[in-house]
Design a protein around this motif. Sequence first.
Motif, mmCIF file in Angstrom:
data_model
loop_
_atom_site.group_PDB
_atom_site.id
_atom_site.type_symbol
_atom_site.label_atom_id
_atom_site.label_comp_id
_atom_site.label_asym_id
_atom_site.label_seq_id
_atom_site.Cartn_x
_atom_site.Cartn_y
_atom_site.Cartn_z
ATOM 1 N N VAL A 151 0.854 -1.199 0.000
ATOM 2 C CA VAL A 151 0.000 0.000 0.000
ATOM 3 C C VAL A 151 0.885 1.243 0.000
ATOM 4 O O VAL A 151 2.120 1.140 0.011
ATOM 5 N N GLU A 152 0.268 2.401 0.019
ATOM 6 C CA GLU A 152 1.010 3.658 0.109
ATOM 7 C C GLU A 152 0.879 4.220 1.518
ATOM 8 O O GLU A 152 -0.163 4.116 2.158
ATOM 9 N N LYS A 153 1.957 4.819 1.987
ATOM 10 C CA LYS A 153 1.948 5.489 3.306
ATOM 11 C C LYS A 153 2.895 6.678 3.226
ATOM 12 O O LYS A 153 4.086 6.512 2.937
ATOM 13 N N ALA A 154 2.382 7.864 3.462
ATOM 14 C CA ALA A 154 3.193 9.078 3.285
ATOM 15 C C ALA A 154 4.339 9.144 4.278
ATOM 16 O O ALA A 154 5.490 9.393 3.901
ATOM 17 N N GLY A 155 4.050 8.937 5.541
ATOM 18 C CA GLY A 155 5.092 9.061 6.572
ATOM 19 C C GLY A 155 5.697 7.717 6.932
ATOM 20 O O GLY A 155 5.046 6.677 6.817
ATOM 21 N N ARG A 156 6.940 7.757 7.388
ATOM 22 C CA ARG A 156 7.592 6.510 7.831
ATOM 23 C C ARG A 156 6.937 6.054 9.141
ATOM 24 O O ARG A 156 6.183 6.782 9.786
#
Length: 633
Positions: free
Chosen positions: A170-175
């Motif tokens: 999936v996508e995740k902006a922040g670590r």
Amino acid sequence: MTVEAHKETLGFQAEVKQLLKLMIHSLYSNKEIFLRELISNASDAADKLRFEALSDDALWESDPELKIRIAFDKAARTVTISDNGIGMNRQEVIEHIGTIAKSGTRQFFEALSGDQARDAHLIGQFGVGFYSAFIVADKVTLVTRRAGLGAEHAVKWESAGEGDYTLETVEKAGRGTDVILHLREGEDELLSSWQLKTIIRKYSDHITLPIVMNKEEWDAEKKETVVKDEDEAVNQASALWARPKSEVTPEQYEEFYKHVAHDFEAPLAYVHAKVEGKQEYTQLLYVPAHAPFDLWDREQRHGIKLYVRRVFIMDDAKQLMPYYLRFIRGVIDSNDLPLNVSREILQESKDIEAIRGGSVKKVLGMLEDLAENQAEKYATFWKEFGRAIKEGVGEDFANKERIAKLIRFSSTKTDSEEQSVSLADYIGRMQEGQDKIYYVTADTFAAAKSSPHLEIFRAKGVEVLLLAERVDEWMVSHLTEFDGRKLQSVAKGDLDLGKMADEEEKKEQEQEADAFKGLTDKIKDSLGEQVKEVRISHRLTSSPACLVAGEHDMSGNLERLLKAAGQNVPTTKPILEINPKHALVQRLKDQADSDKFSDWSHILFDQALLAEGGQLEDPATFVRRLNELWLTM
């Protein structure tokens, strides 16, 4: 395994399934710990990011403010624990969550009994971390991205805690990592800001990162509490070890231990000290109440976390504590080491040597205090960690005398397997004229207690230490004297009772040696290369014979232990001692038949070997000889 685009379903490792089932049923009465465990994991992830970012600044991704966020959604009935720490890639998710990558797993499951209270205690010792989420959730979703990877490389993990889990790209902006708990029926009390804050302050107030939640305020117009788009820290967010001792409660020390050791139980003892001078550092060190399952695994992780000026460096700082104290848990925070300290620098650093030396002294001081002032607690400690402490006699020469004072033994004073006798206790009970500390080694306690070598000592009321653990042979090879008294094996060398032997006994022994010289020579001829010597015994009162090692030879017990461990050790010839007053020896002296004499000589030797725990090279011949001699009796 089924695969749909970037989504796949995988099965849990069998141990994970078993652990999840046990936790849901055994730990339900203490379900609050799920939040402590998940916050603890989030804190560890932040520590790891700090450490890796020391050598790769890009990992910060323009987000240098580390924090843990707790949120809840009443409508969706979810609680979310988020961190912006190191995060995980796909393979790390599989390794850390689908598998229990922990030594001692097999022993742990073998120890489980089915008794919920006892198993809850064992699970606490083992440490469960992430899996505790399933105590309150019937489904858990985890979304994570490792620092340094692109937003498109995030991983979504999801499971109902039964047989399998799904993995999806999936996508995740922040670590970092978000753990979303879909609450079970009946867990609605967790959908409350007040309840979550209460649990956080109870179990996680010591976490050095801010644990934040959305601020809530009373709205007088609406006459209700409203959630503000503004963070507030729930915990103190300061390093507990950096606070003055007067400001830390015993409960806070205990909760910090549970965090740092991933243990459910309170520690047995702890010491908190700030050292100033050439080196400046703070120690907060704990003794656990129970030995971990992997105490004897030489590859297991050590328990000291190293910080430099509050910045986490590593959680496997074995250079800070010797191997025999590997069970110690805690934190050492140095003001002098460089922030980019590596394991190689640690190995060569004089500062580290000083910190290690100071920390060992603090731990030994803590144990001495327990031994002197809290005997019951020390007995618990010794039962759990005594064998490890015995290793210190040979490993830590500088502290050998202090370690020796801490060691506890079984002895003929009580004939109990419980190890409660100190060397100081022994010396205080020594007979008039006794100048040695006597001991016997064997591979079991029963063999030590029944050793024929003890007969004269029991007859004279002389106490003997009973050593039956594998480490004992190693220990006595390094602990040769204590408080000016030599430690002497009752099964080695000539028997020397010093001033305790009266002159009449000595004369009688000399006369017996002369009278039986012909017999001892004849037995030696019969046994040939099996023995170094045959002589009259002054140790025996009821047994016909025993085997003795030469003063400078390896004991029979040590030789057997080394061979069992696969080591190639030369076989040493024992000395056979015979009891001139025993009826068998008297009959042997009068035996004219040379074949029967030879058979009886071999039986005496074999019996003596069996009595000290040895194994016969030819059991069938021993049985044949015995049967034939019985038939002629």
